[in-house]
Design a protein around this motif. Structure first.
Motif, PDB file in Angstrom:
ATOM      1  N   ILE A  89       0.837  -1.207   0.000  1.00  0.00           N
ATOM      2  CA  ILE A  89       0.000   0.000   0.000  1.00  0.00           C
ATOM      3  C   ILE A  89       0.866   1.249   0.000  1.00  0.00           C
ATOM      4  CG2 ILE A  89      -0.258   0.484   2.470  1.00  0.00           C
ATOM      5  CD1 ILE A  89      -3.092   0.213  -0.162  1.00  0.00           C
ATOM      6  N   SER A  90       2.163   1.081   0.174  1.00  0.00           N
ATOM      7  CA  SER A  90       3.119   2.179   0.122  1.00  0.00           C
ATOM      8  C   SER A  90       3.346   2.691  -1.295  1.00  0.00           C
ATOM      9  CB  SER A  90       4.458   1.705   0.711  1.00  0.00           C
ATOM     10  OG  SER A  90       4.833   0.453   0.153  1.00  0.00           O
ATOM     11  N   ASN A  91       2.747   2.037  -2.287  1.00  0.00           N
ATOM     12  CA  ASN A  91       2.921   2.462  -3.677  1.00  0.00           C
ATOM     13  C   ASN A  91       1.609   2.266  -4.440  1.00  0.00           C
ATOM     14  OD1 ASN A  91       4.632   3.629  -5.584  1.00  0.00           O
ATOM     15  ND2 ASN A  91       5.308   1.663  -6.384  1.00  0.00           N
ATOM     16  N   GLN A  92       1.385   3.119  -5.424  1.00  0.00           N
ATOM     17  CA  GLN A  92       0.086   3.204  -6.079  1.00  0.00           C
ATOM     18  C   GLN A  92      -0.425   1.914  -6.728  1.00  0.00           C
ATOM     19  OE1 GLN A  92       2.456   5.558  -6.194  1.00  0.00           O
ATOM     20  NE2 GLN A  92       1.368   7.129  -5.036  1.00  0.00           N
ATOM     21  N   PRO A  93       0.416   1.044  -7.302  1.00  0.00           N
ATOM     22  CA  PRO A  93      -0.133  -0.161  -7.950  1.00  0.00           C
ATOM     23  C   PRO A  93      -0.946  -1.072  -7.038  1.00  0.00           C
ATOM     24  CG  PRO A  93       2.104   0.228  -8.712  1.00  0.00           C
ATOM     25  CD  PRO A  93       1.862   1.196  -7.592  1.00  0.00           C
ATOM     26  N   SER A  94      -0.793  -0.929  -5.713  1.00  0.00           N
ATOM     27  CA  SER A  94      -1.525  -1.793  -4.778  1.00  0.00           C
ATOM     28  C   SER A  94      -2.751  -1.122  -4.162  1.00  0.00           C
ATOM     29  CB  SER A  94      -0.596  -2.252  -3.644  1.00  0.00           C
ATOM     30  OG  SER A  94       0.418  -3.107  -4.116  1.00  0.00           O
ATOM     31  N   PHE A  95      -3.041   0.108  -4.556  1.00  0.00           N
ATOM     32  CA  PHE A  95      -4.116   0.856  -3.906  1.00  0.00           C
ATOM     33  C   PHE A  95      -5.456   0.123  -3.927  1.00  0.00           C
ATOM     34  CE2 PHE A  95      -2.641   5.589  -4.004  1.00  0.00           C
ATOM     35  CZ  PHE A  95      -1.674   5.290  -3.070  1.00  0.00           C
ATOM     36  N   HIS A  96      -5.732  -0.590  -5.002  1.00  0.00           N
ATOM     37  CA  HIS A  96      -7.048  -1.225  -5.147  1.00  0.00           C
ATOM     38  C   HIS A  96      -7.095  -2.645  -4.598  1.00  0.00           C
ATOM     39  CE1 HIS A  96      -4.720  -2.821  -8.473  1.00  0.00           C
ATOM     40  NE2 HIS A  96      -5.661  -3.695  -8.747  1.00  0.00           N
ATOM     41  N   TYR A  97      -5.981  -3.175  -4.133  1.00  0.00           N
ATOM     42  CA  TYR A  97      -5.914  -4.600  -3.793  1.00  0.00           C
ATOM     43  C   TYR A  97      -6.951  -5.058  -2.761  1.00  0.00           C
ATOM     44  CZ  TYR A  97      -1.861  -5.942  -6.585  1.00  0.00           C
ATOM     45  OH  TYR A  97      -1.031  -6.262  -7.630  1.00  0.00           O
ATOM     46  N   PRO A  98      -7.191  -4.319  -1.670  1.00  0.00           N
ATOM     47  CA  PRO A  98      -8.177  -4.822  -0.708  1.00  0.00           C
ATOM     48  C   PRO A  98      -9.561  -5.014  -1.320  1.00  0.00           C
ATOM     49  CG  PRO A  98      -6.867  -3.064   0.262  1.00  0.00           C
ATOM     50  CD  PRO A  98      -6.542  -3.084  -1.197  1.00  0.00           C
ATOM     51  N   LEU A 156      -5.429   1.579   7.340  1.00  0.00           N
ATOM     52  CA  LEU A 156      -5.667   2.969   7.716  1.00  0.00           C
ATOM     53  C   LEU A 156      -5.042   3.319   9.056  1.00  0.00           C
ATOM     54  CD1 LEU A 156      -9.420   3.249   6.650  1.00  0.00           C
ATOM     55  CD2 LEU A 156      -7.524   4.549   5.648  1.00  0.00           C
ATOM     56  N   THR A 157      -5.132   2.412  10.020  1.00  0.00           N
ATOM     57  CA  THR A 157      -4.682   2.724  11.375  1.00  0.00           C
ATOM     58  C   THR A 157      -3.207   2.411  11.604  1.00  0.00           C
ATOM     59  OG1 THR A 157      -5.465   0.557  12.139  1.00  0.00           O
ATOM     60  CG2 THR A 157      -6.968   2.425  12.376  1.00  0.00           C
ATOM     61  N   ALA A 166      -2.827  10.705  -0.008  1.00  0.00           N
ATOM     62  CA  ALA A 166      -3.830  11.372   0.822  1.00  0.00           C
ATOM     63  C   ALA A 166      -5.229  11.071   0.303  1.00  0.00           C
ATOM     64  CB  ALA A 166      -3.589  12.885   0.836  1.00  0.00           C
ATOM     65  N   GLY A 167      -5.381  11.064  -1.024  1.00  0.00           N
ATOM     66  CA  GLY A 167      -6.683  10.743  -1.610  1.00  0.00           C
ATOM     67  C   GLY A 167      -7.132   9.344  -1.246  1.00  0.00           C
ATOM     68  N   TRP A 168      -6.206   8.386  -1.264  1.00  0.00           N
ATOM     69  CA  TRP A 168      -6.532   7.009  -0.869  1.00  0.00           C
ATOM     70  C   TRP A 168      -7.025   6.976   0.569  1.00  0.00           C
ATOM     71  CZ3 TRP A 168      -5.517   3.337   2.744  1.00  0.00           C
ATOM     72  CH2 TRP A 168      -5.862   2.019   2.437  1.00  0.00           C
ATOM     73  N   TYR A 195     -14.284   3.591  -2.282  1.00  0.00           N
ATOM     74  CA  TYR A 195     -13.091   3.900  -3.079  1.00  0.00           C
ATOM     75  C   TYR A 195     -13.394   3.700  -4.566  1.00  0.00           C
ATOM     76  CZ  TYR A 195      -8.248   3.847  -4.690  1.00  0.00           C
ATOM     77  OH  TYR A 195      -7.072   4.121  -5.341  1.00  0.00           O
ATOM     78  N   PRO A 196     -12.969   4.651  -5.439  1.00  0.00           N
ATOM     79  CA  PRO A 196     -13.205   4.517  -6.882  1.00  0.00           C
ATOM     80  C   PRO A 196     -12.184   3.597  -7.528  1.00  0.00           C
ATOM     81  CG  PRO A 196     -12.069   6.588  -6.447  1.00  0.00           C
ATOM     82  CD  PRO A 196     -12.328   5.949  -5.102  1.00  0.00           C
TER      83      PRO A 196
END
Length: 265
Positions: free
Chosen positions: A109-118, A138-139, A159-161, A170-171
């Motif tokens: 989650i530290s990099n954009q390619p994984s943003f949608h994984y969950p 998040l926590t 920040a948007g994530w 999430y979009p």
């Protein structure tokens, strides 16, 4: 365009279950490693690159052998060690270090390619698998300190994530106009929208032990779909999340799942 959107199928390797590079003869590269960063993959390994099929996750599920196989792949992605091989780059880059530091397996989650994984679990009709994961991300990975982001804050994306996920959606695939429902962190949020309307979000009870969404309503109507549409959110009103301490699995018909190109045909 819809035909080109299926070109990912040409680089999917059924034997390994990953996207792999091919040579000019159409053969997969022989010296494959699932944790090697670089070479064929930018800022990641095949673990961070094989699920970037935002327009057609149902098609990817089919490619990987169906719902059970896809679920097993996601579980493997999350539950393994955050190992990496530097041979593609020749040295350790900061994205590798950041993935290892947060200890969420290959879910970088530290990099954009994984943003949608969950949210991939929602395309299986299993949002309860993602809810504690989202709350933990998040926590555990974000704070108000000077080093409060788990990775690069590229153009506001990190920040948007955090903001979207804190609100509970999430979009995943913006072109669809859908926001996949996740797990809210806020207890209450009031959004003053550009439409002039107000959207109020409530999540109760909301303590650390509430890790699951038991029920979601929008304007007092049960939300059976696993997503909101842009029009629904822009209209304002109230979204109420009822949270709980144990999961409440439900059966979801295909029309309740987020958009996939293959499912739309």
């Amino acid at each position: 365009y819809s035909q080109q959107a299926l070109n990912y199928q040409n680089i999917f390797d059924e034997k390994t279950g990953f996207m792999r590079a091919k040579d000019t003869n159409g053969d997969f590269r022989a010296d494959f490693s699932s944790i090697r960063w670089g070479k064929d993959y930018a800022e990641g390994s095949t673990w961070q690159s094989s699920f970037a099929v935002y327009q057609d996750f149902q098609g990817l599920i089919n490619q990987m052998g169906g719902r059970k196989a896809f679920m097993e792949k996601l579980i493997e992605l999350c539950n393994q060690a955050p190992d990496f091989d530097v041979k593609g780059y020749g040295f350790e880059i900061h994205e590798m270090s950041e993935m290892a530091a947060i200890e969420f397996g290959q879910l970088a989650i530290s990099n954009q390619p994984s943003f949608h994984y969950p949210y991939l679990f929602s395309y299986l009709g299993k949002p309860e698998m993602a809810q504690p994961l989202i709350k933990s991300l998040l926590t555990e990975c974000f704070t108000a300190a000077v080093d409060g982001y788990p990775g690069d804050e590229d153009n506001g994306s990190m920040a948007g994530w955090y903001i979207f996920n804190s609100l509970g959606f999430y979009p995943v695939s913006p072109g669809t106009g859908e926001y996949v429902i996740g797990m809210p962190l806020v207890k209450k949020a009031t959004l003053k929208l550009s439409s002039g309307n107000t959207l109020t979000i409530n999540a109760t009870p909301n303590h650390p032990q509430q890790l699951f969404v038991q029920e979601t309503t929008r304007n007092q109507n049960l939300q059976e779909k696993l997503f909101f549409t842009h029009e629904e959110l822009a209209a304002g009103g109230n979204i109420d999340f009822k949270l709980g301490i144990v999961p409440n699995p439900k059966e979801h018909t295909p029309d309740k799942l987020p958009f996939s190109l293959s499912a739309a045909k």
